[in-house]
Design an enzyme around this catalytic site. Structure first.
Site, PDB file in Angstrom:
ATOM      1  N   GLY A 161       0.761  -1.245   0.000  1.00 29.52           N
ATOM      2  CA  GLY A 161       0.000   0.000   0.000  1.00 29.52           C
ATOM      3  C   GLY A 161       0.786   1.288   0.000  1.00 29.52           C
TER       4      GLY A 161
ATOM      5  N   GLU B 195       3.860   4.218   5.903  1.00 28.32           N
ATOM      6  CA  GLU B 195       2.661   3.371   5.820  1.00 28.32           C
ATOM      7  C   GLU B 195       1.566   4.116   5.064  1.00 28.32           C
ATOM      8  OE1 GLU B 195       1.305   0.579   5.599  1.00 28.32           O
ATOM      9  OE2 GLU B 195       1.091  -0.200   7.631  1.00 28.32           O
ATOM     10  N   ASP B 196       0.750   3.372   4.327  1.00 26.02           N
ATOM     11  CA  ASP B 196      -0.358   4.009   3.613  1.00 26.02           C
ATOM     12  C   ASP B 196      -1.434   4.479   4.579  1.00 26.02           C
ATOM     13  OD1 ASP B 196      -1.203   1.409   4.238  1.00 26.02           O
ATOM     14  OD2 ASP B 196      -1.998   0.977   2.246  1.00 26.02           O
TER      15      ASP B 196
ATOM     16  N   ASP C   1      -4.508   2.228  10.777  1.00 29.49           N
ATOM     17  CA  ASP C   1      -5.904   1.939  11.094  1.00 29.49           C
ATOM     18  C   ASP C   1      -5.985   1.316  12.485  1.00 29.49           C
ATOM     19  OD1 ASP C   1      -8.635   1.477  10.917  1.00 29.49           O
ATOM     20  OD2 ASP C   1      -8.511   0.045   9.279  1.00 29.49           O
ATOM     21  N   THR C   2      -5.893   0.006  12.605  1.00 28.73           N
ATOM     22  CA  THR C   2      -5.958  -0.624  13.925  1.00 28.73           C
ATOM     23  C   THR C   2      -4.696  -0.349  14.731  1.00 28.73           C
ATOM     24  OG1 THR C   2      -4.986  -2.722  13.199  1.00 28.73           O
ATOM     25  CG2 THR C   2      -7.407  -2.501  13.055  1.00 28.73           C
ATOM     26  N   GLY C   3      -3.571  -0.162  14.041  1.00 31.00           N
ATOM     27  CA  GLY C   3      -2.282   0.036  14.696  1.00 31.00           C
ATOM     28  C   GLY C   3      -1.535  -1.260  14.915  1.00 31.00           C
TER      29      GLY C   3
ATOM     30  N   THR D 226      -0.442  -3.582  12.722  1.00 29.00           N
ATOM     31  CA  THR D 226       0.673  -3.807  11.804  1.00 29.00           C
ATOM     32  C   THR D 226       1.878  -2.976  12.224  1.00 29.00           C
ATOM     33  OG1 THR D 226      -0.820  -4.335   9.976  1.00 29.00           O
ATOM     34  CG2 THR D 226       1.426  -3.651   9.394  1.00 29.00           C
TER      35      THR D 226
ATOM     36  N   LYS E 177      -6.272   6.882  10.445  1.00 27.64           N
ATOM     37  CA  LYS E 177      -7.704   6.597  10.629  1.00 27.64           C
ATOM     38  C   LYS E 177      -7.917   5.983  12.004  1.00 27.64           C
ATOM     39  CE  LYS E 177     -10.491   3.334   9.002  1.00 27.64           C
ATOM     40  NZ  LYS E 177     -11.019   2.354   8.131  1.00 27.64           N
TER      41      LYS E 177
ATOM     42  N   ASP F 285      -5.931  -0.238  -1.114  1.00 25.26           N
ATOM     43  CA  ASP F 285      -6.700  -1.179  -1.921  1.00 25.26           C
ATOM     44  C   ASP F 285      -7.843  -1.818  -1.147  1.00 25.26           C
ATOM     45  OD1 ASP F 285      -5.785  -4.508  -1.580  1.00 25.26           O
ATOM     46  OD2 ASP F 285      -4.916  -2.966  -0.312  1.00 25.26           O
TER      47      ASP F 285
END
Length: 179
Positions: free
Chosen positions: A41, A96-97, A100-102, A104, A128, A156
């Site tokens: 991403g 990072e793209d 979100d959850t954090g 990764t 996000k 994606d």
């Protein structure tokens, strides 16, 4: 067919990335900086960001994923690659793209810490917060979004939509559902 609702135009992205590149350049002036892009991403964002950073940098990539072909994290972060360059005693900026959850980024920071870098910071195109499961926040970011499934500019859904030059909220109809 899902509907694409505009979030950021190509021009807005270019402006935000240019400002971010200037800030990173100022913050790491006279330092050894390694940019580590999270594939797949981040490749579009990282390419533009590198051209906006006005200092020498080393570049590497790592593959990590927790989404697969779904619209939500499985919670199981897979790191498929290791680094090809030495980051010991260097400043590392993970590119990072979307944060979100954090999960990764949390896993990547733990993996990269074993290489003993001087510092590790995070740069995300999108921060996000809707599904954040960690206390992590990016050190640098282009845009904050509260919610929605975002695609385009490298982001994606099931390997589709990465090629779009802008960022969109992918809106599914009730009859389509999501995986």
């Amino acid at each position: 067919m899902p509907e694409l609702l505009p979030v950021l135009s190509k021009e807005e992205i270019q402006e935000k990335v240019a400002r971010l590149g200037q800030q990173i350049s100022a913050d790491y002036k006279d330092e050894q900086l390694v940019l580590i892009g999270v594939l797949k991403g981040a490749f579009v964002f990282m390419a533009d960001l590198v051209r906006s950073i006005h200092l020498p940098v080393e570049i590497d990539f790592i593959t990590a994923s927790s989404y697969g072909h779904c619209d939500h994290s499985s919670g199981d972060v897979q790191v498929q690659d290791d680094l090809r360059i030495d980051i010991r005693d260097k400043h590392v900026l993970i590119i990072e793209d979307i944060l979100d959850t954090g999960l990764t980024i949390q896993r990547l920071i733990a993996c990269l810490s074993c290489h003993q870098p001087r510092s590790i910071r995070v740069c995300a195109c999108i921060d996000k917060t809707e599904r954040r499961q960690t206390d992590l926040r990016p050190d640098y970011w282009c845009h904050r979004a509260q919610q929605g499934f975002l695609v385009g500019y490298g982001l994606d859904y099931a390997e589709q939509y990465r090629q779009l030059p802008a960022i969109y909220h992918l809106q599914f109809s009730a009859s389509e559902g999501k995986k």
